[in-house]
Structure formats: structure tokens, C-alpha cells
Design an enzyme around this catalytic site. Structure first.
Site, mmCIF file in Angstrom:
data_model
loop_
_atom_site.group_PDB
_atom_site.id
_atom_site.type_symbol
_atom_site.label_atom_id
_atom_site.label_comp_id
_atom_site.label_asym_id
_atom_site.label_seq_id
_atom_site.Cartn_x
_atom_site.Cartn_y
_atom_site.Cartn_z
ATOM 1 N N GLN A 6 -6.161 2.768 -3.593
ATOM 2 C CA GLN A 6 -6.238 4.155 -3.114
ATOM 3 C C GLN A 6 -6.568 5.138 -4.234
ATOM 4 O O GLN A 6 -6.640 6.342 -3.993
ATOM 5 C CB GLN A 6 -4.926 4.573 -2.442
ATOM 6 C CG GLN A 6 -4.576 3.761 -1.223
ATOM 7 C CD GLN A 6 -5.584 3.918 -0.083
ATOM 8 O OE1 GLN A 6 -6.386 4.856 -0.058
ATOM 9 N NE2 GLN A 6 -5.557 2.998 0.855
ATOM 10 N N LYS A 14 -12.876 0.427 0.651
ATOM 11 C CA LYS A 14 -12.263 1.759 0.557
ATOM 12 C C LYS A 14 -13.056 2.648 -0.399
ATOM 13 O O LYS A 14 -12.808 3.834 -0.520
ATOM 14 C CB LYS A 14 -10.812 1.644 0.085
ATOM 15 C CG LYS A 14 -9.920 0.916 1.089
ATOM 16 C CD LYS A 14 -8.506 0.818 0.591
ATOM 17 C CE LYS A 14 -7.707 -0.256 1.290
ATOM 18 N NZ LYS A 14 -7.291 0.051 2.640
ATOM 19 N N ASP A 68 -2.410 -1.560 -8.793
ATOM 20 C CA ASP A 68 -3.090 -1.636 -7.506
ATOM 21 C C ASP A 68 -3.848 -0.320 -7.332
ATOM 22 O O ASP A 68 -3.259 0.719 -7.043
ATOM 23 C CB ASP A 68 -2.038 -1.841 -6.403
ATOM 24 C CG ASP A 68 -2.619 -1.679 -5.009
ATOM 25 O OD1 ASP A 68 -3.806 -1.325 -4.881
ATOM 26 O OD2 ASP A 68 -1.864 -1.897 -4.042
ATOM 27 N N CYS A 108 1.408 -0.601 6.337
ATOM 28 C CA CYS A 108 1.687 -1.747 5.452
ATOM 29 C C CYS A 108 2.580 -1.325 4.286
ATOM 30 O O CYS A 108 2.387 -1.780 3.145
ATOM 31 C CB CYS A 108 0.412 -2.387 4.928
ATOM 32 S SG CYS A 108 -0.584 -3.127 6.226
ATOM 33 N N HIS A 119 2.328 -0.987 -1.284
ATOM 34 C CA HIS A 119 1.719 -1.612 -0.112
ATOM 35 C C HIS A 119 2.225 -3.067 -0.052
ATOM 36 O O HIS A 119 2.505 -3.665 -1.094
ATOM 37 C CB HIS A 119 0.204 -1.590 -0.312
ATOM 38 C CG HIS A 119 -0.613 -2.037 0.859
ATOM 39 N ND1 HIS A 119 -0.809 -3.362 1.162
ATOM 40 C CD2 HIS A 119 -1.298 -1.334 1.792
ATOM 41 C CE1 HIS A 119 -1.593 -3.461 2.231
ATOM 42 N NE2 HIS A 119 -1.904 -2.245 2.636
HETATM 43 N N1 PMP Z 1 -2.976 -1.655 -1.778
HETATM 44 C C1 PMP Z 1 -3.090 -0.447 -1.255
HETATM 45 C C2 PMP Z 1 -2.441 0.729 -1.941
HETATM 46 C C3 PMP Z 1 -3.802 -0.267 -0.067
HETATM 47 O O1 PMP Z 1 -3.919 0.945 0.463
HETATM 48 C C4 PMP Z 1 -4.400 -1.383 0.549
HETATM 49 C C5 PMP Z 1 -5.174 -1.256 1.843
HETATM 50 N N2 PMP Z 1 -4.551 -0.443 2.798
HETATM 51 C C6 PMP Z 1 -4.259 -2.628 -0.054
HETATM 52 C C7 PMP Z 1 -3.548 -2.727 -1.225
HETATM 53 C C8 PMP Z 1 -4.888 -3.850 0.517
HETATM 54 O O2 PMP Z 1 -6.274 -3.745 0.504
HETATM 55 P P1 PMP Z 1 -7.184 -4.812 1.233
HETATM 56 O O3 PMP Z 1 -6.661 -4.924 2.630
HETATM 57 O O4 PMP Z 1 -8.554 -4.226 1.177
HETATM 58 O O5 PMP Z 1 -7.052 -6.094 0.479
#
Ligand code: PMP
Length: 421
Positions: free
Chosen positions: A218, A241, A215, A379, A138
Site C-alpha cells: 500500500q 496495486k 510490506d 484481510c 495484513h
Molecule cells: N499487504 C498489504 C498491506 C495489502 O494491502 C495487500 C493486498 N490487500 C497484501 C499485502 C497482499 O497483496 P496481494 O494479494 O497482491 O498478494
């Protein structure tokens, strides 16, 4: 990199009596109609819905306990502090961390990753040092490292991915050099759903004396996570999430590492003493929590974790695998539909493209049928580039989704096919 020990639930038999509809009743938002059709919510990877107990915990805090934490001697402040710290203890248990001082509340995964880059990175890395990322990250696990690399003149190396969306076997270890200091990896990819063998990859990194940042944005909604078993050095996730509030997240860090890292942001609560001749820092984890935190958010996250404990993360992991398998089989029956991300080990995500239809049109048409999915680059622009596509349509699952939800998606995609014959 073959065995996936991080999915501990995999070895157990399926839980036959897991009833998603039982749990779904706890989510008031899911009872509504959209465009006159029952809402089918399949955008859980973007943000998950909140059970009533989380909504109640937040409302109860504001209606009965609202006060600032750590600084007051009055009853409300003591109550707010106790609830805030109780939430931290729930997170510690949820991740199986050794201590609450390893649990830092942040705004979310993005802030957690930026904190590591700016605090650990700036104080420990030097020009010419190397960071390893993967091609399926991401943007939140790419850009903070790029900013750091620019500031410190570091090199970033990237693990390639295969056509199925797995990290290329064997490629990873070749990327290490004596200058490799850190590896930052998604536990589960948000664009492809790939579940990476992070435990094995962490062991390899440690053999090369590199730290590992995971990270987990997910991963935590889909499988049990044990940071001590994974042996990672840092683990980041977002509350929203995980069926909790937005604006709250977590950074887990090994105590010895956090202890030697400098503060990231300065302000109230993170100090022990402040003088114009110099300041000293508070103990862990408060050194990294400058300013008034998102107290209600943390309490709501604690309630979400309590709720998930009742559902059972092992149950959720089993059910997710079953539902994902069903969804993949059903989607693949649709003419001209191609799944993007077909790794054998996945969690929660079905990304796809349809021949002759832009993903945004897919999203708009299925929305008219009450089906909420996400379309775009998610993203993860490098992933799109790797597959030579501008975007995908993505259905992402939670334990309150059912086979019937996926049937509704398939029916709605039938409408897409009718429009784009
Ligand atoms: N890493 C991953 C794998 C994600 O899916 C996301 C959110 N789509 C993020 C980081 C960023 O999370 P946040 O916007 O809640 O900071």
C-alpha cells in the site's frame, strides 16, 4: 519514531498544477457508467486500474513478442527476454535498489512474504527465536510467519496500536530480546492508511541485529520508495496495486542475503545443473524464479512504472495527502460517521463506520450511486478486533481520483443516511 523521512515529498510545496483529470483520461475503464451513474472508483487499495499504456504493453507482448524467456536462441525468445529483463531494471530504478539481482519477480506481495518466511526463515531461524509484527498487518504479513512459527517453534511478538491507528510509541523497542531475529512491518496499513515510520524502526531493529521485512503493497502506489534510504533488508509489493497487471509482484532483497538463502521452489530456470546425485542453483535473481514466469505481467509492470515516472511519484505523494485531508474533513461532517484510522501520517485510505448501519449495507447502497468502495475486514482481522468492530467501509484513493469523487461518495452516504434514519 516521530519524523517520517520515508515520505520524502512531504517537505516540498504542493504541486498546484497537478491535474488528475488529465491522467484519468489514460484509464479507459474509468469512463464507464455503473447502474446508470458515472463510475467513481474508490477501491484502489484492493486493486488499482490500468492505464492504456499498460494494457497496450501486455497486448503488444502477446501479439508480437510472445515466447518463453532465457532458454531460446530464436528472435522472439531473445526479444521476450530483453523486455522481461528491461522490466526488472525499471523495478530496480523504481525502488532505487543497487542491482537487478536484488529484484525477484513473484506473483505478488503474498508470495514475496511467503518466500522470505520459507527460504530465509527456515534456513536461518531456530526454536525460541522471535519475530516482531505489528497489530495493523495484513493477513499476508501475519500468516506466513505463523506457519513458520509452528514449523520452527518460534515466538511472535506484536507491536500494539493506539486509538488513532498508530504504532504505540515506545512499545516497539521493548519487544526486542537477544532472540529477536526479524521484524516484519507494513509500510502503509491497508485497513487504516497509517504510514509507519519504517526508516526509524528499521534502524532500531538493526541496532538489535534483527532483519527488517517491509510490506510495501500500500506504499508504492502513493509515495516514492528508496530501499537503500530505508535500509530495509526485504521489501515486497504487488503489481496490480501499482496500476500494473495481476499475478506479478516483486521481492526486493539485499544481495548478500538473497545469495545465502536457499531456493524456495524448485524447477526450470532456477538451476545451473541437475543430476540425480544433486543439483546446483542459478545465479540471482533466477534462483528464486522457478518455472516460466509471468512474462507479460512483468512487462506490464514495467510499463506501469514508466507511466508513474511520467506522472511523478513526488506529485502523487503530494496530491494523495491533499485529497486524503479533504476526504477526511468531508466525511467527518456526516452525522454518525466515525473514521477508523486517524493517524497524522497516512496514505491513500479512508476507513469508516456509520452508526446503526452495517458496512456491507453502506457498500451496497453507494454502489447503486456508481461509487465503488470496499467493505469488510480488509484481510486485517486483528485491526477490526482492536477497534471492536466487525468491518469498516473503506474508500481508497489513487492519483486519478478527485475532490468531486469524494463529494460523490459523501452524497451517496447521504442516501445511506436516508435509508437508515
Ligand atoms: N499487504 C498489504 C498491506 C495489502 O494491502 C495487500 C493486498 N490487500 C497484501 C499485502 C497482499 O497483496 P496481494 O494479494 O497482491 O498478494
Amino acid at each position: 519514531m516521530s519524523a517520517l523521512t520515508s515520505l520524502r515529498a512531504a517537505a516540498k510545496p504542493a504541486v498546484a498544477d497537478f491535474d488528475p483529470l488529465h491522467w484519468r483520461r489514460d484509464f479507459p475503464i474509468l469512463g464507464q457508467k455503473v447502474h446508470g451513474k458515472p463510475l467513481i472508483y474508490l477501491d484502489n487499495a484492493a486493486t488499482a486500474q490500468k492505464p492504456q499504456s499498460v494494457i497496450d504493453a501486455v497486448a503488444q507482448f502477446y501479439s508480437q513478442s510472445n515466447s518463453n524467456v532465457h532458454r531460446g536462441v530464436h528472435a522472439l525468445s531473445e526479444r521476450a527476454t530483453a523486455q522481461y529483463e528491461a522490466a526488472r531494471a525499471k523495478v530496480r530504478d523504481f525502488l532505487h535498489a543497487a542491482s537487478t539481482c536484488e529484484i525477484v519477480f513473484t506473483r505478488g506481495t503474498t508470495e514475496s512474504l511467503n518466500l522470505i518466511a520459507q527460504s530465509y526463515g527456515r534456513s536461518h531461524l531456530r526454536a525460541g527465536d522471535e519475530i516482531i509484527l505489528s497489530h495493523l498487518e495484513h493477513h499476508s504479513n501475519i500468516v506466513p510467519w505463523q506457519l513458520l512459527a509452528e514449523q520452527l517453534h518460534l515466538d511472535i511478538k506484536v507491536i500494539p496500536i493506539t486509538d488513532t491507528g498508530e504504532l504505540l510509541p515506545g512499545a516497539y523497542e521493548h519487544l526486542f530480546s537477544p532472540r529477536t531475529r526479524l521484524v516484519a512491518l507494513a509500510h502503509v496499513s491497508n485497513a487504516l492508511g497509517t504510514l509507519n515510520p519504517v526508516r526509524e524502526m528499521t534502524a532500531i531493529a538493526h541496532r538489535h541485529h534483527a532483519l527488517v521485512v517491509l510490506d510495501g503493497a500500500q506504499a508504492v502506489p502513493h509515495l516514492p520508495v528508496d530501499v537503500q534510504e530505508l535500509d530495509c533488508d526485504f521489501y515486497a509489493f504487488s503489481g496490480h496495486k501499482l496500476f500494473g497487471p495481476t499475478g506479478i509482484g516483486v521481492l526486493y532483497g539485499r544481495e548478500a542475503l538473497l545469495a545465502e538463502m536457499p531456493p524456495w521452489q524448485g524447477g526450470g530456470d532456477m538451476i545451473r545443473t541437475v543430476r540425480f546425485s544433486g543439483s546446483t542453483w542459478n545465479e540471482l535473481p533466477y534462483k528464486f524464479e522457478a518455472g516460466t514466469p509471468h512474462i507479460a505481467g512483468a512487462i506490464g509492470l514495467g510499463a506501469a512504472i514508466e507511466y508513474l515516472n511520467a506522472v511523478g511519484m513526488d506529485n502523487i505523494a503530494h496530491y494523495d495527502r491533499e485529497l486524503l485531508g479533504y476526504g477526511a474533513r468531508e466525511l467527518q461532517r456526516i452525522q454518525g460517521l466515525k473514521l477508523i484510522g486517524t493517524a497524522p501520517h497516512k496514505a491513500g485510505v479512508l476507513s469508516f463506520v456509520m452508526q446503526g448501519v452495517h458496512p456491507h449495507d453502506i457498500g451496497t447502497i453507494v454502489d447503486q450511486e456508481g461509487v465503488a468502495i470496499r467493505t469488510g475486514h480488509h484481510c486485517a482481522m486483528p485491526v477490526m478486533e482492536r477497534f471492536g468492530i466487525p468491518a469498516t467501509a473503506r474508500a481508497s484513493l489513487a492519483f486519478y481520483n478527485t475532490r468531486a469523487d469524494l463529494d460523490a461518495l459523501v452524497a451517496a452516504l447521504g442516501k445511506v443516511r436516508e435509508v437508515f434514519r
